[in-house]
Write an enzyme that holds these catalytic residues in place. Structure first.
Site, short mmCIF file in Angstrom:
data_model
loop_
_atom_site.label_atom_id
_atom_site.label_comp_id
_atom_site.label_asym_id
_atom_site.label_seq_id
_atom_site.Cartn_x
_atom_site.Cartn_y
_atom_site.Cartn_z
N ASP A 1 19.83 45.21 11.61
CA ASP A 1 21.27 45.37 11.81
C ASP A 1 21.49 45.56 13.32
O ASP A 1 20.56 45.38 14.12
CB ASP A 1 21.83 46.52 10.95
CG ASP A 1 21.34 47.90 11.38
OD1 ASP A 1 20.51 48.00 12.32
OD2 ASP A 1 21.79 48.90 10.78
N HIS A 2 22.72 45.92 13.71
CA HIS A 2 23.04 46.06 15.14
C HIS A 2 22.23 47.19 15.79
O HIS A 2 21.84 47.08 16.95
CB HIS A 2 24.54 46.30 15.31
CG HIS A 2 25.05 47.47 14.52
ND1 HIS A 2 25.00 47.51 13.14
CD2 HIS A 2 25.59 48.66 14.91
CE1 HIS A 2 25.49 48.65 12.72
NE2 HIS A 2 25.86 49.37 13.76
N CYS B 1 16.37 48.94 11.36
CA CYS B 1 17.72 49.51 11.40
C CYS B 1 17.59 50.85 12.11
O CYS B 1 16.61 51.07 12.84
CB CYS B 1 18.34 49.61 10.00
SG CYS B 1 17.49 50.70 8.84
N GLY B 2 18.56 51.75 11.95
CA GLY B 2 18.49 53.02 12.67
C GLY B 2 17.31 53.87 12.23
O GLY B 2 16.58 54.43 13.05
N THR B 3 17.11 53.96 10.91
CA THR B 3 16.04 54.79 10.38
C THR B 3 14.94 53.98 9.68
O THR B 3 13.87 54.54 9.38
CB THR B 3 16.59 55.76 9.31
OG1 THR B 3 17.21 54.96 8.28
CG2 THR B 3 17.61 56.72 9.90
N GLY B 4 15.22 52.75 9.34
CA GLY B 4 14.31 51.96 8.51
C GLY B 4 14.57 52.20 7.03
O GLY B 4 14.09 51.44 6.18
N GLY C 1 17.61 52.43 5.11
CA GLY C 1 18.57 51.56 4.42
C GLY C 1 17.99 50.18 4.20
O GLY C 1 18.10 49.61 3.09
N HIS D 1 -3.54 50.20 0.26
CA HIS D 1 -3.41 50.72 -1.11
C HIS D 1 -2.24 50.12 -1.88
O HIS D 1 -2.32 50.01 -3.10
CB HIS D 1 -3.23 52.25 -1.08
CG HIS D 1 -4.47 52.98 -0.68
ND1 HIS D 1 -4.59 54.36 -0.79
CD2 HIS D 1 -5.65 52.55 -0.16
CE1 HIS D 1 -5.79 54.72 -0.37
NE2 HIS D 1 -6.45 53.64 0.03
N ARG E 1 15.93 54.51 15.80
CA ARG E 1 16.31 55.85 16.22
C ARG E 1 15.19 56.85 15.93
O ARG E 1 15.34 58.05 16.20
CB ARG E 1 17.59 56.29 15.49
CG ARG E 1 18.83 55.54 15.94
CD ARG E 1 20.02 55.87 15.07
NE ARG E 1 21.26 55.32 15.61
CZ ARG E 1 22.34 55.05 14.88
NH1 ARG E 1 22.33 55.26 13.57
NH2 ARG E 1 23.42 54.55 15.44
N ARG F 1 -9.11 49.54 -7.55
CA ARG F 1 -8.36 50.48 -8.39
C ARG F 1 -6.86 50.40 -8.15
O ARG F 1 -6.06 50.79 -9.00
CB ARG F 1 -8.85 51.91 -8.18
CG ARG F 1 -8.50 52.51 -6.81
CD ARG F 1 -9.17 53.85 -6.59
NE ARG F 1 -8.68 54.54 -5.41
CZ ARG F 1 -9.10 54.28 -4.15
NH1 ARG F 1 -9.97 53.31 -3.94
NH2 ARG F 1 -8.61 54.97 -3.14
N HIS F 2 -6.47 49.90 -6.97
CA HIS F 2 -5.04 49.83 -6.65
C HIS F 2 -4.33 48.73 -7.44
O HIS F 2 -3.12 48.80 -7.64
CB HIS F 2 -4.85 49.62 -5.15
CG HIS F 2 -5.55 50.66 -4.34
ND1 HIS F 2 -5.19 51.99 -4.39
CD2 HIS F 2 -6.62 50.58 -3.51
CE1 HIS F 2 -6.00 52.69 -3.60
NE2 HIS F 2 -6.88 51.85 -3.06
C1 RB5 Z 1 23.85 52.35 10.94
O1 RB5 Z 1 24.66 53.35 11.49
C2 RB5 Z 1 22.69 53.01 10.19
O2 RB5 Z 1 23.17 53.64 9.05
C3 RB5 Z 1 21.64 51.98 9.83
O3 RB5 Z 1 21.15 51.39 10.99
C4 RB5 Z 1 20.41 52.49 9.10
O4 RB5 Z 1 19.85 53.58 9.75
C5 RB5 Z 1 20.56 52.73 7.66
O5 RB5 Z 1 19.66 53.17 6.97
#
Ligand code: RB5
Length: 155
Positions: free
Chosen positions: A8-9, A65-68, A70, A98, A109, A132-133
């Site tokens: 995403d952006h 994305c910001g956190t990975g 979503g 595994h 982020r 086993r996996h």
């Molecule tokens: C966008 O603000 C943020 O929610 C997205 O990049 C991501 O972190 C979602 O999981």
């Protein structure tokens, strides 16, 4: 090896760094977008990349994305996708060894570029161990096939 990339952006600068790194490694990639700083919705970009991996068009995928988080949740809705959001190399390597993960999600982020590139290399270079996996992955496939109503062992 071929890699499907998407972001995403918020994940765009990290994805660009990963793309440059993979090109340096000689890995063939396709970028499924976004390529704009304009605010967008990550599922719109996770979906085509995940479908391409599930269809066997690419060996694996990398999503930013910001956190990975979503991106990984969205990608894991596609049958056959095992996407792991990782912020350390150990988890990335074990997700291959595994869990036979076929997509990696990174948070711009959460991790710096240097760490993200190490995680990418560990993900791409660690083989699945099988053994086993395999039985456990088959159970995950059964959950997927049954739409979540697979019988529990021992029921
Ligand atoms: C966008 O603000 C943020 O929610 C997205 O990049 C991501 O972190 C979602 O999981």
């Amino acid at each position: 090896m071929t890699v499907a990339l998407a972001s995403d952006h918020v994940g765009l600068p990290l994805k660009r760094a990963i793309l440059a790194h993979l090109e340096e490694r000689g890995v063939a990639c396709r970028d499924f977008g976004t390529n704009s700083d304009a605010r967008c919705d990550y599922p719109q970009f996770a979906l085509p990349a995940a479908k391409a991996v599930a269809d066997g068009e690419y060996t694996c995928g990398i999503l930013c994305c910001g956190t990975g988080i979503g991106m990984s949740i969205a990608a894991n809705k596609v049958a056959g996708i095992r996407c792991t959001a990782c912020s350390d190399g150990y988890s990335a390597a074990l997700s291959r060894a595994h869990n036979n993960a076929n997509m990696l999600a990174l948070g711009s982020r959460v991790v710096g570029t240097g760490l993200a590139l190490q995680i990418v290399d560990l993900f791409l270079d660690t083989p699945y161990e099988g053994g086993r996996h395999e039985r456990r992955l088959e159970q995950i496939c059964e959950i997927e096939r049954s739409g979540g109503s697979a019988a529990q062992k021992g029921d």
